[in-house]
Design an enzyme around this catalytic site. Structure first.
Site, PDB file in Angstrom:
ATOM      1  N   GLU A 113      15.797  19.705  61.020  1.00 17.27           N
ATOM      2  CA  GLU A 113      15.159  18.435  60.685  1.00 17.27           C
ATOM      3  C   GLU A 113      15.891  17.790  59.514  1.00 17.27           C
ATOM      4  OE1 GLU A 113      11.372  18.475  58.534  1.00 17.27           O
ATOM      5  OE2 GLU A 113      11.253  20.589  59.057  1.00 17.27           O
ATOM      6  N   CYS A 115       9.515  21.741  61.417  1.00 14.37           N
ATOM      7  CA  CYS A 115       9.849  23.173  61.338  1.00 14.37           C
ATOM      8  C   CYS A 115       9.653  23.901  62.666  1.00 14.37           C
ATOM      9  CB  CYS A 115       9.000  23.853  60.270  1.00 14.37           C
ATOM     10  SG  CYS A 115       9.236  23.144  58.650  1.00 14.37           S
ATOM     11  N   HIS A 166       5.297  30.817  59.876  1.00 10.10           N
ATOM     12  CA  HIS A 166       6.170  29.851  59.199  1.00 10.10           C
ATOM     13  C   HIS A 166       5.773  29.844  57.725  1.00 10.10           C
ATOM     14  CE1 HIS A 166       8.101  26.304  57.800  1.00 10.10           C
ATOM     15  NE2 HIS A 166       6.973  25.636  57.669  1.00 10.10           N
ATOM     16  N   SER A 179       5.312  20.197  60.999  1.00 10.50           N
ATOM     17  CA  SER A 179       4.463  19.068  60.625  1.00 10.50           C
ATOM     18  C   SER A 179       4.571  17.933  61.621  1.00 10.50           C
ATOM     19  CB  SER A 179       4.855  18.561  59.234  1.00 10.50           C
ATOM     20  OG  SER A 179       4.333  19.398  58.245  1.00 10.50           O
TER      21      SER A 179
HETATM   22  P1  HMG Z   1       0.544  21.500  43.843  1.00  7.97           P
HETATM   23  O1  HMG Z   1      -0.535  20.551  44.250  1.00  7.97           O
HETATM   24  O2  HMG Z   1       1.373  21.113  42.670  1.00  7.97           O
HETATM   25  O3  HMG Z   1      -0.054  22.931  43.558  1.00  7.97           O
HETATM   26  O4  HMG Z   1       1.532  21.743  45.028  1.00  7.97           O
HETATM   27  P2  HMG Z   1      -1.577  23.399  43.425  1.00  7.97           P
HETATM   28  O5  HMG Z   1      -2.199  22.749  42.240  1.00  7.97           O
HETATM   29  O6  HMG Z   1      -2.295  23.281  44.737  1.00  7.97           O
HETATM   30  O7  HMG Z   1      -1.325  24.926  43.069  1.00  7.97           O
HETATM   31  C1  HMG Z   1      -0.740  25.769  44.003  1.00  7.97           C
HETATM   32  C2  HMG Z   1      -1.447  27.115  43.942  1.00  7.97           C
HETATM   33  O8  HMG Z   1      -1.127  27.715  42.664  1.00  7.97           O
HETATM   34  C3  HMG Z   1      -2.960  27.017  43.987  1.00  7.97           C
HETATM   35  O9  HMG Z   1      -3.411  28.137  44.712  1.00  7.97           O
HETATM   36  C4  HMG Z   1      -3.368  27.156  42.512  1.00  7.97           C
HETATM   37  O10 HMG Z   1      -4.695  27.665  42.331  1.00  7.97           O
HETATM   38  C5  HMG Z   1      -2.329  28.154  42.051  1.00  7.97           C
HETATM   39  P3  HMG Z   1      -4.453  27.956  45.953  1.00  7.97           P
HETATM   40  O11 HMG Z   1      -5.674  27.378  45.382  1.00  7.97           O
HETATM   41  O12 HMG Z   1      -3.783  27.021  46.937  1.00  7.97           O
HETATM   42  O13 HMG Z   1      -4.576  29.351  46.501  1.00  7.97           O
HETATM   43  N1  HMG Z   1      -2.092  28.186  40.605  1.00  7.97           N
HETATM   44  C6  HMG Z   1      -1.902  29.319  39.891  1.00  7.97           C
HETATM   45  N2  HMG Z   1      -1.906  30.625  40.270  1.00  7.97           N
HETATM   46  C7  HMG Z   1      -1.636  31.559  39.324  1.00  7.97           C
HETATM   47  N3  HMG Z   1      -1.406  31.260  38.025  1.00  7.97           N
HETATM   48  C8  HMG Z   1      -1.398  29.964  37.608  1.00  7.97           C
HETATM   49  C9  HMG Z   1      -1.654  28.935  38.565  1.00  7.97           C
HETATM   50  N4  HMG Z   1      -1.699  27.589  38.510  1.00  7.97           N
HETATM   51  C10 HMG Z   1      -1.976  27.147  39.768  1.00  7.97           C
HETATM   52  N5  HMG Z   1      -1.152  29.676  36.320  1.00  7.97           N
HETATM   53  C11 HMG Z   1       1.803  22.027  47.428  1.00  7.97           C
HETATM   54  C12 HMG Z   1       1.318  22.657  46.115  1.00  7.97           C
HETATM   55  C13 HMG Z   1       1.925  23.123  48.472  1.00  7.97           C
HETATM   56  C14 HMG Z   1       0.777  20.968  47.866  1.00  7.97           C
HETATM   57  C15 HMG Z   1       3.166  21.349  47.184  1.00  7.97           C
HETATM   58  O14 HMG Z   1       4.105  22.317  46.787  1.00  7.97           O
HETATM   59  C16 HMG Z   1       3.691  20.615  48.421  1.00  7.97           C
HETATM   60  O15 HMG Z   1       3.328  19.476  48.666  1.00  7.97           O
HETATM   61  N6  HMG Z   1       4.628  21.270  49.173  1.00  7.97           N
HETATM   62  C17 HMG Z   1       5.220  20.658  50.386  1.00  7.97           C
HETATM   63  C18 HMG Z   1       4.281  20.655  51.565  1.00  7.97           C
HETATM   64  C19 HMG Z   1       4.016  22.041  52.114  1.00  7.97           C
HETATM   65  O16 HMG Z   1       4.718  22.983  51.842  1.00  7.97           O
HETATM   66  N7  HMG Z   1       2.964  22.144  52.937  1.00  7.97           N
HETATM   67  C20 HMG Z   1       2.632  23.398  53.589  1.00  7.97           C
HETATM   68  C21 HMG Z   1       2.005  23.230  54.975  1.00  7.97           C
HETATM   69  S1  HMG Z   1       2.918  22.081  56.002  1.00  7.97           S
HETATM   70  C22 HMG Z   1       4.276  23.010  56.577  1.00  7.97           C
HETATM   71  O17 HMG Z   1       4.327  24.185  56.439  1.00  7.97           O
HETATM   72  C23 HMG Z   1       5.386  22.222  57.209  1.00  7.97           C
HETATM   73  C24 HMG Z   1       6.623  22.030  56.327  1.00  7.97           C
HETATM   74  O18 HMG Z   1       7.370  23.224  56.296  1.00  7.97           O
HETATM   75  C25 HMG Z   1       7.454  20.869  56.869  1.00  7.97           C
HETATM   76  C26 HMG Z   1       7.875  20.890  58.329  1.00  7.97           C
HETATM   77  O19 HMG Z   1       7.165  21.292  59.217  1.00  7.97           O
HETATM   78  O20 HMG Z   1       8.965  20.358  58.566  1.00  7.97           O
HETATM   79  C27 HMG Z   1       6.293  21.682  54.903  1.00  7.97           C
END
Ligand code: HMG
Length: 392
Positions: free
Chosen positions: A81, A113, A235, A310
């Protein structure tokens, strides 16, 4: 009796640099455990200026050709992609770089993906029609997000090449699959952007819904039960996503998702992804290689595989490692390709992000930066020119 079809060989490649997520945490002023524990990521691969999806793909695929030769390979399916051209497929460059015959069907596939899993299934169909043929399946991607966005912690890069054949030496692709497609705008990249648009929370929800729906379709078609699998390979945009997904699946089946259960079912699949980061189409197969490299003998025991792309398309399928598969693994080489990446600071990463190939057709000769067997040597006449290491 139908002939078993599946993965005859599987090889991994990643990029030149690694940035520890402590570097990103320092820049962002956040606790590094948000990344190490919250996302389950320790570092991410960053590619050098003379690397791209083609150099990584060719580096993975050449290992397969070196071992098995080119006989019978008449199709190259390249899933990505992060394509380098709107028209010409990256498969054509790889076909040339690794010396496949001209009598080859070389194409590129796209659905975020999910593309890699779709290529694997299409390859199996080609081999089913003619078991003398072998299909080279490649998944290669460089995941980048906007600077200073939440997604930046989930970047990475890798390629996985697989040779799909009858009577495979690694794993048989089982026939029952569960499918799911839904038109959701969780992550997409319009043609005018180099980074995706993403709604992180929506994407996690869409992924979890896809786990449930694909599993229900799989079950309805007579698939195995959760207790029948020796492992679960998801994934992994970040490894914690596999925990979220498996928790959803276990809860759907009324099974408590204890930490011990999650560790037992998932841990070996996350070791490489934790260090590499998201590699989009390749991520699921990086997880599978990690599982094979870090498990006791899995021969005869099926492994559930969940692909999510996605947009979204998902597939739940399974593979069953065959007797003797461990003799064909590349564990030492895989570990070395990850361990040997050059560590870089946030500042060096930022300088690499600021570099871009010319957008206006200007020619550019690229200095040698990586040390893999293939490199992007120049852009000339609007074309990418690749070279093998000995032509440096
Ligand atoms: P964010 O919003 O900055 O992070 O980004 P957050 O605030 O949700 O924190 C992440 C986790 O860290 C949370 O855990 C927090 O509690 C924890 P959860 O509640 O989710 O279990 N946390 C801590 N833990 C320990 N010690 C600490 C601490 N502070 C916080 N001190 C987000 C996270 C994944 C949203 C961002 O990275 C993002 O947008 N990533 C890109 C999108 C993505 O990966 N989506 C996944 C599903 S879609 C998919 O897999 C397809 C994809 O591969 C694309 C395709 O298909 O081509 C992405």
């Amino acid at each position: 009796m139908t002939v078993p079809i599946g993965i005859h060989d599987i090889a991994l490649a990643t990029g030149h640099y690694a940035m520890d997520l402590a570097e990103l945490a320092r820049h962002n002023g956040v606790d590094v455990n948000k990344y190490y524990i919250g996302l389950g990521q320790t570092s991410q691969t960053v590619t050098a200026t003379d690397e791209d999806i083609v150099t990584m793909a060719a580096t993975a695929a050449r290992q397969i050709v070196a071992r098995h030769g080119v006989d019978g390979i008449r199709t190259v399916l390249f899933a990505t992609e992060t394509g380098i051209d709107q028209s010409k497929s990256a498969a054509v460059y790889v076909q040339d770089l690794i010396g496949l015959p001209a009598a080859t069907r070389s194409v590129e596939l796209k659905q975020a993906c999910y593309g890699g899993a779709s290529a694997l299934q299409l390859a199996a169909g080609i081999v089913a029609r003619d078991p003398e043929q072998r299909v080279l399946v490649i998944a290669s991607d460089i995941a980048t997000y906007d600077l200073d966005s939440g997604g930046e912690a989930t970047q990475g890069a890798a390629a996985v090449a697989m040779l799909v054949s009858a009577d495979p030496e690694i794993a048989v692709l089982d026939e029952t699959v569960g499918l799911y497609t839904a038109n959701v705008q969780d992550f997409w990249r319009p043609n005018y952007r180099s980074t995706p648009l993403v709604d992180g929370k929506l994407s996690i929800g869409a992924y979890l819904e896809a786990v449930e729906q694909a599993w229900k379709d799989y079950e309805a078609r007579g698939g195995s039960g959760v207790g029948d699998f020796a492992g679960f390979c998801y994934h992994q945009p970040f490894t914690k996503m596999a925990h979220k997904a498996h928790t959803r699946l276990l809860e759907l089946k009324g099974i408590e998702a204890t930490a011990a259960r999650l560790h037992a079912d998932l841990a070996p699949t996350t070791i490489y992804n934790r260090a590499i980061g998201n590699s989009y189409t390749a991520s699921l197969f990086v997880g599978f290689v990690s599982l094979l490299d870090h498990s006791d003998d899995l021969a005869g025991r099926s492994v559930a595989m969940f692909s999510y792309g996605s947009g979204c398309v998902a597939e739940l399928f399974s593979v069953t490692p065959v007797s003797g598969y461990r003799e064909h693994l590349r564990t030492a080489g895989n570990r070395a390709s990850i361990a040997d990446r050059e560590p870089i600071s946030y500042e060096r990463y930022r300088a690499l992000r600021d570099f871009a190939l010319p957008q206006d057709g200007t020619d550019l000769a690229l200095a040698v930066a990586s040390r893999g067997p293939f490199r992007l040597s120049s852009v000339s006449g609007h074309s990418r020119i690749y070279g093998a290491a000995h032509t440096r």
